[in-house]
Design a protein around this motif. Structure first.
Motif, PDB file in Angstrom:
ATOM      1  N   ALA A 133      16.874 -15.912  26.736  1.00 47.17           N
ATOM      2  CA  ALA A 133      16.050 -17.110  26.523  1.00 47.17           C
ATOM      3  C   ALA A 133      14.640 -16.729  26.079  1.00 47.17           C
ATOM      4  O   ALA A 133      14.068 -17.371  25.197  1.00 47.17           O
ATOM      5  N   SER A 134      14.073 -15.664  26.669  1.00 49.14           N
ATOM      6  CA  SER A 134      12.709 -15.270  26.285  1.00 49.14           C
ATOM      7  C   SER A 134      12.689 -14.692  24.869  1.00 49.14           C
ATOM      8  O   SER A 134      11.730 -14.897  24.126  1.00 49.14           O
ATOM      9  N   GLN A 135      13.743 -13.995  24.482  1.00 51.37           N
ATOM     10  CA  GLN A 135      13.829 -13.488  23.107  1.00 51.37           C
ATOM     11  C   GLN A 135      13.963 -14.653  22.121  1.00 51.37           C
ATOM     12  O   GLN A 135      13.301 -14.671  21.080  1.00 51.37           O
ATOM     13  N   GLN A 136      14.792 -15.638  22.455  1.00 47.54           N
ATOM     14  CA  GLN A 136      14.960 -16.808  21.592  1.00 47.54           C
ATOM     15  C   GLN A 136      13.636 -17.558  21.443  1.00 47.54           C
ATOM     16  O   GLN A 136      13.282 -17.992  20.345  1.00 47.54           O
ATOM     17  N   GLU A 137      12.920 -17.714  22.543  1.00 47.34           N
ATOM     18  CA  GLU A 137      11.638 -18.426  22.521  1.00 47.34           C
ATOM     19  C   GLU A 137      10.642 -17.713  21.606  1.00 47.34           C
ATOM     20  O   GLU A 137       9.948 -18.348  20.799  1.00 47.34           O
ATOM     21  N   ALA A 138      10.565 -16.382  21.723  1.00 50.96           N
ATOM     22  CA  ALA A 138       9.649 -15.600  20.888  1.00 50.96           C
ATOM     23  C   ALA A 138      10.033 -15.703  19.414  1.00 50.96           C
ATOM     24  O   ALA A 138       9.173 -15.858  18.544  1.00 50.96           O
ATOM     25  N   TRP A 139      11.322 -15.648  19.134  1.00 46.89           N
ATOM     26  CA  TRP A 139      11.829 -15.729  17.765  1.00 46.89           C
ATOM     27  C   TRP A 139      11.537 -17.110  17.181  1.00 46.89           C
ATOM     28  O   TRP A 139      11.009 -17.231  16.078  1.00 46.89           O
ATOM     29  N   ALA A 140      11.849 -18.158  17.926  1.00 51.08           N
ATOM     30  CA  ALA A 140      11.613 -19.525  17.444  1.00 51.08           C
ATOM     31  C   ALA A 140      10.127 -19.772  17.191  1.00 51.08           C
ATOM     32  O   ALA A 140       9.758 -20.528  16.283  1.00 51.08           O
ATOM     33  N   ALA A 141       9.273 -19.114  17.963  1.00 52.40           N
ATOM     34  CA  ALA A 141       7.820 -19.303  17.823  1.00 52.40           C
ATOM     35  C   ALA A 141       7.289 -18.777  16.492  1.00 52.40           C
ATOM     36  O   ALA A 141       6.162 -19.097  16.110  1.00 52.40           O
ATOM     37  N   GLN A 164      21.766   0.818   9.684  1.00 55.63           N
ATOM     38  CA  GLN A 164      21.014   1.279  10.859  1.00 55.63           C
ATOM     39  C   GLN A 164      20.715   0.127  11.798  1.00 55.63           C
ATOM     40  O   GLN A 164      20.598  -1.015  11.387  1.00 55.63           O
ATOM     41  N   ARG A 165      20.604   0.471  13.093  1.00 55.00           N
ATOM     42  CA  ARG A 165      20.202  -0.491  14.114  1.00 55.00           C
ATOM     43  C   ARG A 165      18.690  -0.430  14.242  1.00 55.00           C
ATOM     44  O   ARG A 165      18.080   0.625  14.115  1.00 55.00           O
ATOM     45  N   ASN A 166      18.080  -1.576  14.502  1.00 57.77           N
ATOM     46  CA  ASN A 166      16.631  -1.660  14.633  1.00 57.77           C
ATOM     47  C   ASN A 166      16.275  -2.413  15.908  1.00 57.77           C
ATOM     48  O   ASN A 166      17.060  -3.237  16.385  1.00 57.77           O
ATOM     49  N   GLU A 184       8.325  -9.785  22.407  1.00 57.07           N
ATOM     50  CA  GLU A 184       9.702  -9.547  22.869  1.00 57.07           C
ATOM     51  C   GLU A 184      10.389  -8.583  21.904  1.00 57.07           C
ATOM     52  O   GLU A 184      10.202  -8.672  20.692  1.00 57.07           O
ATOM     53  N   TRP A 185      11.215  -7.696  22.440  1.00 55.65           N
ATOM     54  CA  TRP A 185      11.959  -6.760  21.613  1.00 55.65           C
ATOM     55  C   TRP A 185      13.312  -7.364  21.275  1.00 55.65           C
ATOM     56  O   TRP A 185      14.056  -7.754  22.163  1.00 55.65           O
ATOM     57  N   LEU A 186      13.616  -7.456  19.978  1.00 49.45           N
ATOM     58  CA  LEU A 186      14.885  -7.998  19.502  1.00 49.45           C
ATOM     59  C   LEU A 186      15.597  -6.945  18.667  1.00 49.45           C
ATOM     60  O   LEU A 186      14.966  -6.255  17.862  1.00 49.45           O
ATOM     61  N   ALA A 187      16.914  -6.860  18.855  1.00 47.74           N
ATOM     62  CA  ALA A 187      17.712  -5.919  18.068  1.00 47.74           C
ATOM     63  C   ALA A 187      18.252  -6.628  16.828  1.00 47.74           C
ATOM     64  O   ALA A 187      18.538  -7.823  16.858  1.00 47.74           O
ATOM     65  N   ASN A 188      18.349  -5.871  15.741  1.00 48.59           N
ATOM     66  CA  ASN A 188      19.029  -6.350  14.537  1.00 48.59           C
ATOM     67  C   ASN A 188      19.612  -5.143  13.809  1.00 48.59           C
ATOM     68  O   ASN A 188      19.446  -4.013  14.245  1.00 48.59           O
TER      69      ASN A 188
END
Length: 168
Positions: free
Chosen positions: A39-47, A140-142, A149-153
């Motif tokens: 939820a905290s990652q989603q919030e940071a991303w949406a922001a 590659q993974r990032n 917040e740290w998000l993987a992609n």
């Protein structure tokens, strides 16, 4: 009697689209990424769309296409430079109905038309299967910091050379 569904259409970004595209990004992140991000990652991303002026400038600085149904935006995608998909978001209400594929097809054709030999994307974990199905290969993974917040992609790449003549 069967009802004919409205056909989606594509058009360029208009300045008046920024607020609704920001809302599409937020809705997509909040409703479609919960299995892959906290939820905290989603919030940071949406922001990332909170500052509409900055978001609008980002969209305007790229080749941004808007997908519409009955003239209402339902998704968007942007090409950064000649060969990088920066954003691709579809409203959750139309997810799985071909809007994302239509946007990606258009970006691939435009990138090829701009002379790109390959197209890259940093795919979120929930988008990775979509791109893999389209022939993108993970390279590659990032881990990226988004609003604290740290998000993987995953960086993925697709060769466009095999498409010459195939999409004409």
């Amino acid at each position: 009697m069967a009802q004919t569904l409205p056909k989606p259409a594509l058009r360029p970004l208009l300045p008046a689209d920024v607020a609704v595209l920001a809302a599409i990004l937020v809705a997509a992140v909040e409703q479609l990424t919960g299995e892959d991000y906290s939820a905290s990652q989603q919030e940071a991303w949406a922001a990332t769309a909170d500052d509409e002026e900055a978001f609008g400038k980002r969209l305007a600085s790229q080749l941004t296409l808007v997908a519409t149904l009955q003239n209402s935006p339902v998704g968007f995608a942007s090409l950064k430079g000649a060969d990088h998909i920066d954003m691709l978001y579809v409203h959750p209400g139309v997810a799985g109905q071909g809007i994302g594929s239509m946007l990606c097809d258009a970006l691939e054709r435009l990138a090829g038309g701009r002379g790109a030999k390959k197209l890259t994307v940093e795919a979120s974990d929930n988008a990775e299967p979509f791109f893999a199905k389209r022939g993108y290969v993970a390279s590659q993974r990032n881990t990226v910091n988004v609003n604290g917040e740290w998000l993987a992609n995953t960086t993925m790449q697709k060769s466009l050379s095999e498409q010459k003549g195939a999409t004409q």
